[in-house]
Design a protein around this motif. Structure first.
Motif, PDB file in Angstrom:
ATOM      1  N   GLY A 233      -5.130  22.923  -6.524  1.00 11.49           N
ATOM      2  CA  GLY A 233      -6.422  23.581  -6.706  1.00 11.49           C
ATOM      3  C   GLY A 233      -6.736  23.842  -8.160  1.00 11.49           C
ATOM      4  N   ALA A 234      -5.717  24.219  -8.923  1.00  8.57           N
ATOM      5  CA  ALA A 234      -5.921  24.462 -10.354  1.00  8.57           C
ATOM      6  C   ALA A 234      -6.289  23.170 -11.077  1.00  8.57           C
ATOM      7  N   PHE A 235      -5.693  22.053 -10.663  1.00  9.35           N
ATOM      8  CA  PHE A 235      -6.027  20.756 -11.267  1.00  9.35           C
ATOM      9  C   PHE A 235      -7.500  20.430 -11.044  1.00  9.35           C
ATOM     10  N   VAL A 236      -7.982  20.619  -9.827  1.00  8.91           N
ATOM     11  CA  VAL A 236      -9.384  20.336  -9.525  1.00  8.91           C
ATOM     12  C   VAL A 236     -10.288  21.293 -10.303  1.00  8.91           C
ATOM     13  N   GLY A 237      -9.888  22.563 -10.391  1.00  8.16           N
ATOM     14  CA  GLY A 237     -10.675  23.520 -11.164  1.00  8.16           C
ATOM     15  C   GLY A 237     -10.749  23.149 -12.633  1.00  8.16           C
ATOM     16  N   GLY A 238      -9.648  22.635 -13.175  1.00  6.80           N
ATOM     17  CA  GLY A 238      -9.662  22.178 -14.558  1.00  6.80           C
ATOM     18  C   GLY A 238     -10.586  20.998 -14.748  1.00  6.80           C
ATOM     19  N   ASP A 239     -10.670  20.141 -13.738  1.00  5.90           N
ATOM     20  CA  ASP A 239     -11.580  19.003 -13.801  1.00  5.90           C
ATOM     21  C   ASP A 239     -13.041  19.469 -13.869  1.00  5.90           C
ATOM     22  N   VAL A 240     -13.359  20.535 -13.134  1.00 11.98           N
ATOM     23  CA  VAL A 240     -14.726  21.073 -13.154  1.00 11.98           C
ATOM     24  C   VAL A 240     -15.109  21.515 -14.561  1.00 11.98           C
ATOM     25  N   VAL A 241     -14.152  22.097 -15.274  1.00 13.74           N
ATOM     26  CA  VAL A 241     -14.434  22.608 -16.622  1.00 13.74           C
ATOM     27  C   VAL A 241     -14.318  21.512 -17.673  1.00 13.74           C
ATOM     28  N   TYR A 242     -13.181  20.832 -17.725  1.00 19.47           N
ATOM     29  CA  TYR A 242     -12.888  19.942 -18.845  1.00 19.47           C
ATOM     30  C   TYR A 242     -13.527  18.560 -18.723  1.00 19.47           C
ATOM     31  N   VAL A 243     -13.764  18.100 -17.498  1.00 21.40           N
ATOM     32  CA  VAL A 243     -14.407  16.798 -17.315  1.00 21.40           C
ATOM     33  C   VAL A 243     -15.913  16.944 -17.148  1.00 21.40           C
ATOM     34  N   LEU A 244     -16.320  17.925 -16.351  1.00 14.29           N
ATOM     35  CA  LEU A 244     -17.739  18.098 -16.039  1.00 14.29           C
ATOM     36  C   LEU A 244     -18.415  19.162 -16.897  1.00 14.29           C
ATOM     37  N   GLY A 245     -17.633  19.925 -17.657  1.00  9.92           N
ATOM     38  CA  GLY A 245     -18.214  20.862 -18.616  1.00  9.92           C
ATOM     39  C   GLY A 245     -18.875  22.081 -18.019  1.00  9.92           C
ATOM     40  N   ASN A 246     -18.505  22.449 -16.796  1.00  7.34           N
ATOM     41  CA  ASN A 246     -19.127  23.628 -16.181  1.00  7.34           C
ATOM     42  C   ASN A 246     -18.686  24.906 -16.879  1.00  7.34           C
ATOM     43  N   MET A 247     -19.637  25.785 -17.184  1.00  3.68           N
ATOM     44  CA  MET A 247     -19.406  27.060 -17.888  1.00  3.68           C
ATOM     45  C   MET A 247     -18.914  26.864 -19.318  1.00  3.68           C
ATOM     46  N   VAL A 248     -19.116  25.670 -19.866  1.00  3.79           N
ATOM     47  CA  VAL A 248     -18.818  25.427 -21.278  1.00  3.79           C
ATOM     48  C   VAL A 248     -20.121  25.537 -22.061  1.00  3.79           C
ATOM     49  N   SER A 249     -20.086  26.206 -23.215  1.00  2.00           N
ATOM     50  CA  SER A 249     -21.297  26.368 -24.022  1.00  2.00           C
ATOM     51  C   SER A 249     -21.862  25.010 -24.412  1.00  2.00           C
ATOM     52  N   ARG A 250     -23.152  24.835 -24.168  1.00  2.00           N
ATOM     53  CA  ARG A 250     -23.813  23.580 -24.539  1.00  2.00           C
ATOM     54  C   ARG A 250     -23.975  23.449 -26.056  1.00  2.00           C
ATOM     55  N   HIS A 251     -23.581  24.471 -26.796  1.00  2.00           N
ATOM     56  CA  HIS A 251     -23.702  24.426 -28.252  1.00  2.00           C
ATOM     57  C   HIS A 251     -22.337  24.528 -28.937  1.00  2.00           C
ATOM     58  N   ALA A 252     -21.296  24.211 -28.185  1.00  2.00           N
ATOM     59  CA  ALA A 252     -19.938  24.359 -28.706  1.00  2.00           C
ATOM     60  C   ALA A 252     -19.686  23.532 -29.958  1.00  2.00           C
ATOM     61  N   PHE A 253     -20.301  22.362 -30.060  1.00  2.00           N
ATOM     62  CA  PHE A 253     -20.037  21.480 -31.187  1.00  2.00           C
ATOM     63  C   PHE A 253     -21.227  21.349 -32.128  1.00  2.00           C
ATOM     64  N   ARG A 254     -22.168  22.255 -32.002  1.00  7.57           N
ATOM     65  CA  ARG A 254     -23.360  22.188 -32.839  1.00  7.57           C
ATOM     66  C   ARG A 254     -23.090  22.891 -34.169  1.00  7.57           C
ATOM     67  N   GLY A 255     -23.398  22.229 -35.262  1.00  9.32           N
ATOM     68  CA  GLY A 255     -23.171  22.814 -36.587  1.00  9.32           C
ATOM     69  C   GLY A 255     -24.062  24.012 -36.842  1.00  9.32           C
ATOM     70  N   PRO A 256     -23.668  24.888 -37.764  1.00  4.64           N
ATOM     71  CA  PRO A 256     -24.444  26.103 -38.021  1.00  4.64           C
ATOM     72  C   PRO A 256     -25.795  25.833 -38.669  1.00  4.64           C
ATOM     73  N   GLY A 257     -25.852  24.839 -39.535  1.00  4.77           N
ATOM     74  CA  GLY A 257     -27.131  24.528 -40.186  1.00  4.77           C
ATOM     75  C   GLY A 257     -27.529  25.586 -41.201  1.00  4.77           C
ATOM     76  N   THR A 258     -27.873  25.169 -42.409  1.00  6.94           N
ATOM     77  CA  THR A 258     -28.261  26.127 -43.457  1.00  6.94           C
ATOM     78  C   THR A 258     -29.543  25.716 -44.159  1.00  6.94           C
ATOM     79  N   GLN A 259     -30.049  24.532 -43.864  1.00  4.20           N
ATOM     80  CA  GLN A 259     -31.203  24.013 -44.584  1.00  4.20           C
ATOM     81  C   GLN A 259     -32.487  24.203 -43.782  1.00  4.20           C
ATOM     82  N   TRP A 260     -33.582  24.411 -44.524  1.00  3.19           N
ATOM     83  CA  TRP A 260     -34.899  24.446 -43.898  1.00  3.19           C
ATOM     84  C   TRP A 260     -35.294  23.018 -43.531  1.00  3.19           C
ATOM     85  N   VAL A 261     -35.771  22.845 -42.299  1.00  2.00           N
ATOM     86  CA  VAL A 261     -36.133  21.526 -41.779  1.00  2.00           C
ATOM     87  C   VAL A 261     -37.569  21.587 -41.284  1.00  2.00           C
TER      88      VAL A 261
END
Length: 288
Positions: free
Chosen positions: A158-186
């Motif tokens: 069960g833990a293996f399947v639960g890990g698949d939900v998170v690590y493969v399918l990205g459930n409850m993972v922040s959609r901005h986890a890899f987004r840079g902070p950004g400092t420039q006006w665009v």
């Protein structure tokens, strides 16, 4: 993915036929259950913690229930029995938090989470059988110990399947986890002829990023358009009590700073400053 991983993936995919409709059914009654107690659901989601609560709680029963096997092997039956009872109670606590997350899980992640939850219910039943055997106080505890070991094998599956939900399918993972902070006006690009209306979310582009703009008085507020929880478009949502509400699961973020005020999100939303240039155009920059 290795051969073993592909084999296990095929096994999980083979459960889709029953897991998908069962998951859809579960989502409906759980949504009805949690809807009138949203503050409790926020607590179970972990919004107050800034981290999914279910992920924190699941480690506890796994560790305790592993110790049941250790205590049985080294000849400490009393410690093993107590560890088993405590492990089952912590499993139940983790399950309640998991149900809160499951309510807002969609698509393949919901189907896979249904398999995860079903295995965990079977695991709980196996452990309850072991408790029953131990409570009878038999002279030979072999059956109770074997059942506990079978329970831990099921728990691991069960833990293996639960890990698949998170690590493969990205459930409850922040959609901005890899987004840079950004400092420039665009430069901020709006569709031709767009007029910002008071309190009406509007989509705009700032370089590679898509923003949701909201005019409040003379101020233009901006959040990243992609909801941190499950990727919903905030510009398709609505402005409520100073917050942008996601159209998918009704997470809310303050437009001033992106702070999450209502779950199921447990993450804040990237917020942006917006200003006029000397030439009269708009530009945006992510807030620190």
């Amino acid at each position: 993915m290795g051969g073993l991983g592909r084999f296990l993936m095929r096994i999980m995919d083979a459960q889709t036929g029953w897991a998908r409709p069962f998951g859809n059914f579960n989502q409906r009654w759980l949504a009805a259950l949690f809807r009138p107690i949203r503050p409790i659901k926020d607590l179970l989601n972990g919004r107050w913690l800034g981290h999914p609560l279910h992920a924190v709680l699941t480690d506890v029963p796994i560790g305790i229930l592993f110790m049941v096997i250790v205590f049985d092997v080294v000849g400490q039956p009393t410690a093993a029995d107590w560890a088993l009872v405590v492990g089952v109670l912590t499993m139940a606590a983790a399950a309640v938090a998991g149900l809160a997350d499951y309510t807002d899980t969609d698509g393949t992640a919901r189907t896979r989470a249904t398999l995860h939850g079903t295995i965990m219910v079977v695991t709980l039943a196996i452990y309850l059988v072991s408790i029953g055997l131990r409570t009878a106080g038999p002279a030979d505890r072999t059956a109770a110990v074997i059942v506990s070991i079978v329970g831990f094998l099921a728990l691991s599956a069960g833990a293996f399947v639960g890990g698949d939900v998170v690590y493969v399918l990205g459930n409850m993972v922040s959609r901005h986890a890899f987004r840079g902070p950004g400092t420039q006006w665009v430069s901020l690009d709006l569709p031709d002829g767009t007029e910002l209306e008071e309190g009406v979310p509007t989509k705009a582009k700032a370089g590679l990023n898509t923003l949701a703009l909201v005019k409040v008085g003379d101020t233009i507020h901006a959040l990243h358009d992609v909801c941190a929880h499950a990727g919903g478009s905030l510009s398709r949502g609505k402005f409520v009590d100073g917050c942008l509400e996601c159209p998918l699961h009704a997470s809310r973020y303050q437009v001033t700073d992106g702070h999450a005020t209502r779950g199921p999100t447990v993450y804040d939303q990237p917020a942006y400053e917006v200003r006029r240039t000397q030439g009269g155009a708009w530009e945006a920059r992510r807030r620190a």
